[in-house]
Design an enzyme around this catalytic site. Structure first.
Site, PDB file in Angstrom:
ATOM      1  N   ARG A  93       0.808  -1.228   0.000  1.00 18.57           N
ATOM      2  CA  ARG A  93       0.000   0.000   0.000  1.00 18.57           C
ATOM      3  C   ARG A  93       0.844   1.283   0.000  1.00 18.57           C
ATOM      4  O   ARG A  93       0.284   2.370  -0.142  1.00 18.57           O
ATOM      5  CB  ARG A  93      -0.975  -0.008   1.189  1.00 18.57           C
ATOM      6  CG  ARG A  93      -1.985  -1.159   1.130  1.00 18.57           C
ATOM      7  CD  ARG A  93      -3.185  -0.924   2.043  1.00 18.57           C
ATOM      8  NE  ARG A  93      -3.978   0.227   1.624  1.00 18.57           N
ATOM      9  CZ  ARG A  93      -4.990   0.734   2.308  1.00 18.57           C
ATOM     10  NH1 ARG A  93      -5.331   0.186   3.462  1.00 18.57           N
ATOM     11  NH2 ARG A  93      -5.661   1.773   1.867  1.00 18.57           N
ATOM     12  N   HIS A 168      -7.461  -1.954  12.695  1.00 15.07           N
ATOM     13  CA  HIS A 168      -7.471  -0.483  12.636  1.00 15.07           C
ATOM     14  C   HIS A 168      -8.481  -0.010  13.672  1.00 15.07           C
ATOM     15  O   HIS A 168      -9.530  -0.646  13.854  1.00 15.07           O
ATOM     16  CB  HIS A 168      -7.980   0.015  11.279  1.00 15.07           C
ATOM     17  CG  HIS A 168      -6.940   0.138  10.204  1.00 15.07           C
ATOM     18  ND1 HIS A 168      -7.200  -0.179   8.887  1.00 15.07           N
ATOM     19  CD2 HIS A 168      -5.653   0.595  10.234  1.00 15.07           C
ATOM     20  CE1 HIS A 168      -6.117   0.057   8.158  1.00 15.07           C
ATOM     21  NE2 HIS A 168      -5.168   0.512   8.948  1.00 15.07           N
ATOM     22  N   CYS A 262     -13.958   2.909   6.269  1.00 20.54           N
ATOM     23  CA  CYS A 262     -12.683   2.722   5.555  1.00 20.54           C
ATOM     24  C   CYS A 262     -12.708   3.411   4.193  1.00 20.54           C
ATOM     25  O   CYS A 262     -11.669   3.845   3.706  1.00 20.54           O
ATOM     26  CB  CYS A 262     -12.408   1.242   5.312  1.00 20.54           C
ATOM     27  SG  CYS A 262     -12.267   0.253   6.784  1.00 20.54           S
TER      28      CYS A 262
HETATM   29  N1  ARG Z   1      -7.261  -4.326   2.945  1.00 23.89           N
HETATM   30  C1  ARG Z   1      -7.064  -3.072   3.589  1.00 23.89           C
HETATM   31  C2  ARG Z   1      -5.896  -3.174   4.558  1.00 23.89           C
HETATM   32  O1  ARG Z   1      -5.785  -4.182   5.205  1.00 23.89           O
HETATM   33  C3  ARG Z   1      -8.307  -2.653   4.307  1.00 23.89           C
HETATM   34  C4  ARG Z   1      -8.215  -1.305   4.923  1.00 23.89           C
HETATM   35  C5  ARG Z   1      -9.432  -0.941   5.680  1.00 23.89           C
HETATM   36  N2  ARG Z   1      -9.413   0.403   6.039  1.00 23.89           N
HETATM   37  C6  ARG Z   1      -9.723   0.887   7.258  1.00 23.89           C
HETATM   38  N3  ARG Z   1      -9.755   2.176   7.428  1.00 23.89           N
HETATM   39  N4  ARG Z   1      -9.925   0.089   8.277  1.00 23.89           N
HETATM   40  O2  ARG Z   1      -5.097  -2.258   4.671  1.00 23.89           O
END
Ligand code: ARG
Length: 276
Positions: A93, A168, A262
């Site tokens: 990411r 998160h 998210c």
């Molecule tokens: N697949 C993403 C990750 O694991 C999902 C992010 C979800 N975003 C959030 N704000 N909780 O990074």
């Protein structure tokens, strides 16, 4: 109790290239099929709902090869027009940060900086009235809490996450208005749980099932609370507390471990207390 909505300003990223190609949280299984067109249709429904509620929505162009980019909340934290852009934990990411830096600089934000420490934006930083609640444990580095507090000049309250499914802060806690939150107690360490009880004695707490349905990954404008429709217990509790819950279906994004919040980054122009 009567609740009042304030008009919000959001940044979203269309899930044009959405997929589950790797696994960086327990919800992601790359072997399970995903349907990008369904993800887009569900996301458009959410965006249109915000517009119907009277909010403003900006869009940042998605980039191919960044399948998690739909999760705009992770891109930055914006308070008082100041922007602290994310530094992601996982290399998959990391390239997203450049897109956010550029977007903010091109869209009239002057105080834009990338975080020095790992900091996954509003995934782990939730503005709650005159304080910012900050998660750590899985993604955001607790050391970044000080950087965030100094950058915005707003007190940061650190909370430690202990369950990898709620990696998160925005998967375990939602800010409903300046003084009201809902959360899943078991996602937090004992000290953080005690702190939350002290700060928010009247908080709504979520059941195991509602937390697993991502019911805490919600967006509130002070009156309307947009959340996954499967979180039926929370929907009833919110109604009892005078909020107007609105259930949505984001089943595709759930395959990547994300939902309503998210996918939504709030752009706050005013002080930490005003809606911006
Ligand atoms: N697949 C993403 C990750 O694991 C999902 C992010 C979800 N975003 C959030 N704000 N909780 O990074």
């Amino acid at each position: 109790m009567r609740r009042t909505a304030t008009r919000r300003h959001y940044l979203m990223v269309r899930p044009t290239y959405f997929d589950v190609e790797y696994s960086i949280n327990p919800w992601m299984d790359p072997r399970k099929p995903t349907f990008t067109e369904v993800a887009v249709a569900q996301w458009e429904w959410l965006r249109d709902l915000y517009l119907d509620l009277g909010h403003r929505v900006e869009q940042l162009e998605p980039r191919p090869g960044l399948p998690d980019m739909v999760f705009a909340a992770n891109g930055a934290t914006v308070v008082n027009g100041q922007v602290l852009v994310a530094r992601f934990r996982h290399t998959y990411r990391c390239p997203e940060s450049a897109a956010y830096l550029r977007w903010f600089r091109e869209n009239g934000y002057h105080d834009v900086r990338q975080a020095q420490w790992i900091n996954e934006g509003e995934g782990d930083y939730l503005v709650a009235g005159s304080r910012i609640l900050a998660g750590s444990g899985f993604r955001t580095n607790a050391v970044s809490h000080t950087e965030t507090q100094e950058f915005f000049g707003v007190p940061v309250v650190g909370l430690t996450l202990v369950d990898p499914c709620y990696y998160h802060l925005d998967t375990a806690l939602a800010v409903l208005d300046d003084d009201t939150v809902m959360y899943y107690p078991r996602a937090f360490c004992a000290d953080s749980r005690r702190l939350l009880e002290e700060l928010y004695p009247d908080a709504i707490t979520a059941s195991d099932g509602d937390a697993a349905a991502f019911g805490l990954n919600a967006v509130s404008d002070g009156q309307h609370v947009v959340l996954p429709q499967a979180a039926t217990g929370l929907i009833a509790q919110l109604r009892e507390h005078g909020f107007e819950p609105i259930g949505v279906d984001l089943s595709e994004l759930l395959k990547a471990g994300g939902s309503v919040k998210c996918a939504t980054l709030e752009l706050r122009a005013g002080s930490a207390r005003s809606a911006g």
